[in-house]
Enzyme design. Structure first.
Site, short mmCIF file in Angstrom:
data_model
loop_
_atom_site.label_atom_id
_atom_site.label_comp_id
_atom_site.label_asym_id
_atom_site.label_seq_id
_atom_site.Cartn_x
_atom_site.Cartn_y
_atom_site.Cartn_z
N ASP A 94 -12.68 -17.27 -51.99
CA ASP A 94 -11.74 -18.17 -51.34
C ASP A 94 -11.39 -17.70 -49.94
O ASP A 94 -11.41 -16.50 -49.65
CB ASP A 94 -10.47 -18.25 -52.21
CG ASP A 94 -9.48 -19.25 -51.70
OD1 ASP A 94 -9.80 -20.45 -51.71
OD2 ASP A 94 -8.38 -18.83 -51.28
N GLU A 146 -16.05 -19.89 -49.33
CA GLU A 146 -15.40 -20.99 -48.61
C GLU A 146 -15.10 -20.54 -47.19
O GLU A 146 -14.23 -19.71 -46.96
CB GLU A 146 -14.09 -21.37 -49.33
CG GLU A 146 -13.30 -22.43 -48.58
CD GLU A 146 -11.80 -22.34 -48.84
OE1 GLU A 146 -11.10 -23.32 -48.53
OE2 GLU A 146 -11.32 -21.30 -49.32
#
Length: 602
Positions: free
Chosen positions: A328, A371
């Site tokens: 993330d 990401e």
């Protein structure tokens, strides 16, 4: 990640092969009844040799060349809490409660046991999935924070507000349930991918602060609402140092540094505390973890913030055989930290596989995607210095949406510009790949009326693909908070209202893709404009696909298949022979034709 502070399976479509088998049975029964009513035949004087009737022809099996996971990842991304409740006994762990409203940000009951139940049912296998990406299952902050603009109670159901990286969150399940899930996935050749965060831990919520004796709360905090939540916290109290501590994070609290207002690596994203992963300063364990009896965190002399996080996160690999991470907020963490995590993950998975060879999918190395918003299809330092095998492709969702709004469904050749561009970059570089999606928990759900053609576009895209839970079942959006509309993308899985036609289509495309690395890594060539037809040719595999076909069509196969080659349409099951560089086939109602070679021994 979230950026605000804050049933039964549907029946599968019957295949033409099954229909033919049923017809054969009816004809056989009819023949038997006719024979029973006919006069008995005269028995010959001499018994002659009996003849065994030929066995019915078996449908041809396709040639399957799936390729490696790194080359052909088909990853199902699930918000575990919203998928399936396999163990209701863990629903209210740590005293977590429903809010009595729309339950936008509360825990809904989905857990690891629910995932295992669907694995054992064959749900993921039927989709052709070879990886399951689950939201971070390790322990999250105990209570809720303010959701949106004081609109709802926001719990860490999504896994992005970590408290203790070394133990499972009790709402997700137990260690034995995690092992059962991993083993069930591996037994089907499916890898387990954890969502992980190195950029930040969770907020300092009221319940966590109280649980660990961090004395910064005013009396009556238990009655807090989203409107008055922050009035119960004394943000000037230096007892906040008993939380993570200023050596660990930037938070702007007493005893802590402020985060940057401009630098991606040192800013406080959505006001979250920012880990100092870039620091070479040795740190002690955070004070609250030293008072947490169930933690697996242990003090080490000389360890930095990065070293601790790497050890904690790769524990899941070393002890449970987790196959990879989705990282993330990757652009907010220094590349050296990602490289260290990747190296440790590779070592940890190799060690687990040596100890558990019978429980591993294969001997492939640890895998990592990330990401890096708004990254597209290009190679950069995240691959070459950060150790990433793959990055999420944020371009495709909007590209496809815009094309549908301007008539893609009537002219599929327009998507060739995207396919050709992606394939030219991905097929030419054996160590480069992306993960493309049409729906996401951080952006939006794709138009629910377009999920059959959008599923076609996604599952035939070059590179890796991500299936967001419910895209294959037409899961509707949930309640939409005006100040945090992304929450609507995380609704409960629609087990009671699965769209059977959408599911069957995604299953067909997913299984076809799972058999063919050429779809992901093959050289792309458009063969015809109407219906839009293309080939993908890989050194070990080749396919031809058409989109927008109607009725009986004759399709070119280019250099994919030679004259006389036997192929089948994976959608209808029809077997065909290439003649004059073409095949003629009756297209399914979806308009999709998927040509693959059949095995020579059939």
């Amino acid at each position: 990640m979230s950026t605000t502070p804050v049933p039964p399976r549907s029946p599968r479509r019957r295949s033409p092969v099954a229909a033919l088998s049923s017809l054969a049975l009816v004809l056989a029964l009819g023949s038997s009844l006719t024979s029973a009513c006919a006069p008995a035949a005269t028995k010959p004087d001499t018994e002659g040799p009996t003849t065994t009737p030929p066995a019915p022809a078996q449908p041809a099996e396709p040639v399957a060349v799936p390729g490696s996971f790194a080359d052909n990842p088909i990853v199902y991304f699930v918000v575990t809490d919203r998928f399936l409740n396999g163990n209701p006994g863990n629903d209210n762990s740590y005293g977590r409660r429903k809010d009595g409203g729309e339950e936008i940000g509360t825990f809904h009951g989905g857990d690891l046991a629910g995932l295992t139940a669907k694995l054992e049912e064959g749900y993921f296998r039927d989709l052709g999935v070879n990886g399951i990406w689950i939201t971070a299952p390790y322990e999250q902050i105990r209570g809720w924070v303010v959701g949106g603009d004081k609109e709802f109670q926001h719990y860490a159901y999504h896994g992005y507000y970590a408290l203790d990286f070394t133990v499972l969150d009790q709402n997700m399940g137990t260690e034995s349930e995690l092992r059962a899930f991993v083993d069930a996935a591996h037994a089907q050749g499916i890898r387990v991918i954890f969502d992980i965060v190195m950029n930040h831990p969770g907020y300092a919520d009221l319940w966590t602060l109280n649980e660990f004796g961090i004395d910064v709360l005013w009396d009556g905090w238990e009655k807090a609402t989203p409107a008055d939540y922050h009035s119960y916290i004394d943000y000037n109290d230096f007892d906040f140092t008993q939380w993570w501590g200023g050596d660990w994070v930037r938070s702007g609290l007493p005893g802590y540094d402020e985060g940057s207002s401009w630098d991606d690596l040192t800013k406080q994203l959505a006001f979250l505390p920012d880990f100092k992963t870039e620091s070479d300063q040795a740190v002690k364990l955070p004070a609250f973890l030293t008072r947490k009896p169930d933690t697996h965190a242990r003090a080490h002399d000389g360890y930095t913030v990065r070293a601790y996080l790497v050890e904690w996160l790769t524990r899941w690999v070393r002890e449970f055989g987790v196959d990879g991470f989705r990282c993330d907020t990757a652009k907010h963490v220094d590349l050296a930290s990602w490289a260290a995590l990747k190296a440790a993950g590779v070592q940890a998975l190799a060690a687990w596989k040596r100890e558990h060879p019978d429980r591993a999918v294969d001997d492939a190395p640890f895998w990592m995607t990330g990401e890096v918003f708004p990254h597209g299809v290009q190679r950069d330092d995240f691959y070459d210095q950060g150790g990433f095998d793959n990055l999420i492709n944020f371009d495709f969702q909007n590209q496809l949406d815009e094309m549908f709004q301007t008539g893609l469904g009537k002219d599929w050749r327009r998507i060739d510009t995207i396919y050709a561009d992606y394939a030219s970059k991905i097929s030419s570089d054996p160590t480069f790949n992306v993960l493309t999606y049409i729906s996401s928990h951080d952006t939006k759900l794709f138009n629910r009326r377009k999920l059959i053609p959008a599923g076609t576009a996604l599952l035939l895209a070059p590179g890796g693909v991500q299936i967001f839970y419910g895209d294959e079942s037409a899961r509707p959006a949930g309640p939409v908070p005006s100040s945090d509309p992304q929450q609507a993308t995380r609704s409960d899985m629609n087990w009671g209202s699965v769209d059977a036609a959408v599911l069957a289509h995604w299953q067909t495309l997913g299984r076809f893709r799972s058999r063919h690395v050429a779809v992901a890594k093959g050289a792309h060539q458009m063969l015809a404009e109407r219906p839009y037809t293309f080939s993908r040719i890989h050194p070990e595999d080749r396919v031809v696909a058409a989109i927008g076909a109607t009725g009986e069509v004759t399709l070119p196969v280019g250099e994919a298949f030679v004259d006389g080659a036997r192929v089948r349409d994976a959608v209808t099951g029809t077997e065909l022979t290439v003649t004059g560089g073409r095949v003629t086939v009756v297209a399914d109602a979806s308009g999709v034709v998927l040509l693959e070679a059949v095995r020579a021994d059939h």
